[in-house]
Design a protein around this motif. Structure first.
Motif, mmCIF file in Angstrom:
data_model
loop_
_atom_site.group_PDB
_atom_site.id
_atom_site.type_symbol
_atom_site.label_atom_id
_atom_site.label_comp_id
_atom_site.label_asym_id
_atom_site.label_seq_id
_atom_site.Cartn_x
_atom_site.Cartn_y
_atom_site.Cartn_z
ATOM 1 N N GLY A 141 -2.141 -12.619 -2.393
ATOM 2 C CA GLY A 141 -2.994 -11.672 -1.670
ATOM 3 C C GLY A 141 -2.451 -11.310 -0.300
ATOM 4 N N GLY A 142 -2.316 -10.025 -0.041
ATOM 5 C CA GLY A 142 -1.814 -9.533 1.240
ATOM 6 C C GLY A 142 -0.314 -9.318 1.277
ATOM 7 N N ASP A 143 0.427 -9.820 0.280
ATOM 8 C CA ASP A 143 1.883 -9.663 0.248
ATOM 9 C C ASP A 143 2.261 -8.281 -0.280
ATOM 10 O OD1 ASP A 143 2.127 -12.289 1.084
ATOM 11 O OD2 ASP A 143 2.683 -13.066 -0.892
ATOM 12 N N THR A 144 3.401 -7.779 0.187
ATOM 13 C CA THR A 144 3.951 -6.531 -0.327
ATOM 14 C C THR A 144 5.391 -6.749 -0.757
ATOM 15 O OG1 THR A 144 4.745 -5.789 1.834
ATOM 16 C CG2 THR A 144 2.550 -5.068 1.179
ATOM 17 N N LEU A 145 5.835 -5.906 -1.665
ATOM 18 C CA LEU A 145 7.223 -5.914 -2.117
ATOM 19 C C LEU A 145 7.653 -4.461 -2.228
ATOM 20 C CD1 LEU A 145 9.650 -7.583 -3.362
ATOM 21 C CD2 LEU A 145 8.702 -6.941 -5.571
#
Length: 181
Positions: A141-145
């Motif tokens: 949750g909250g991570d981006t790639l």
């Protein structure tokens, strides 16, 4: 047609000119219109007559109809309401420069993807494993790639009730960068 009903095509003209890699001076030469007038059109400070717009469209190797359609889609305002349930939900309707999808639940699409344009994955809730370029990235949750165009990848949710937002440059847009240009 009064002034407020005249379509605003400036953004569409600018996008088309840039897509072709043309300067304002080149379009001015092709159309017989002045650089300042073309700049005013692009910046929505002038609205061209039908004849002037025909000349601009011809210089940009397109039609006035296509410029009007691009102008209409550029001004779209569309609300997509939240829905309950699992699966895939399209967050942007129609044919625009961006595509956005929300994946809910525990999807495992079971296949590899490769898009010609850039893509961003954002985990709203839960967790996913993304395999890209032979490396697995665990996102929570909250991570981006970020994936640049052309990167082969696959992903799967690893936690129940995962919500993944995927935003990309739409496939019909040629957003690839050629450093030789």
């Amino acid at each position: 047609m009064d002034d407020k009903d005249t379509p605003r095509v400036g953004a569409a003209v600018r996008r088309r000119r840039r897509t072709l890699g043309l300067t304002l001076a080149a379009v001015a030469e092709r159309s017989g219109l002045s650089v300042p007038f073309l700049s005013q059109i692009e910046n929505e400070r002038a609205r061209p007559s039908a004849r002037s717009l025909d000349r601009v469209a011809e210089a940009l190797e397109t039609t006035t109809e296509k410029l009007h359609a691009a102008a209409d889609s550029a001004r779209a305002v569309d609300v997509v309401r939240g829905e309950e349930g699992e699966g895939v939900r399209r967050l942007v309707r129609g044919r625009h420069q961006l595509s956005a999808l929300e994946f809910s639940g525990e999807p495992d699409l079971g296949r590899e993807f490769q898009h010609r344009n850039d893509e961003l994955m954002y985990v709203v809730a839960g967790a996913v494993d993304v395999e890209a370029e032979g490396q697995v990235h665990r996102l929570e949750g909250g991570d981006t790639l970020f994936l640049s165009g052309g990167v082969r990848h696959r992903w799967r949710a690893t936690v129940p009730d995962t919500k993944l937002l995927v935003v990309s440059v739409a496939e019909h847009i040629d957003a690839t960068f050629d450093s030789r240009r």
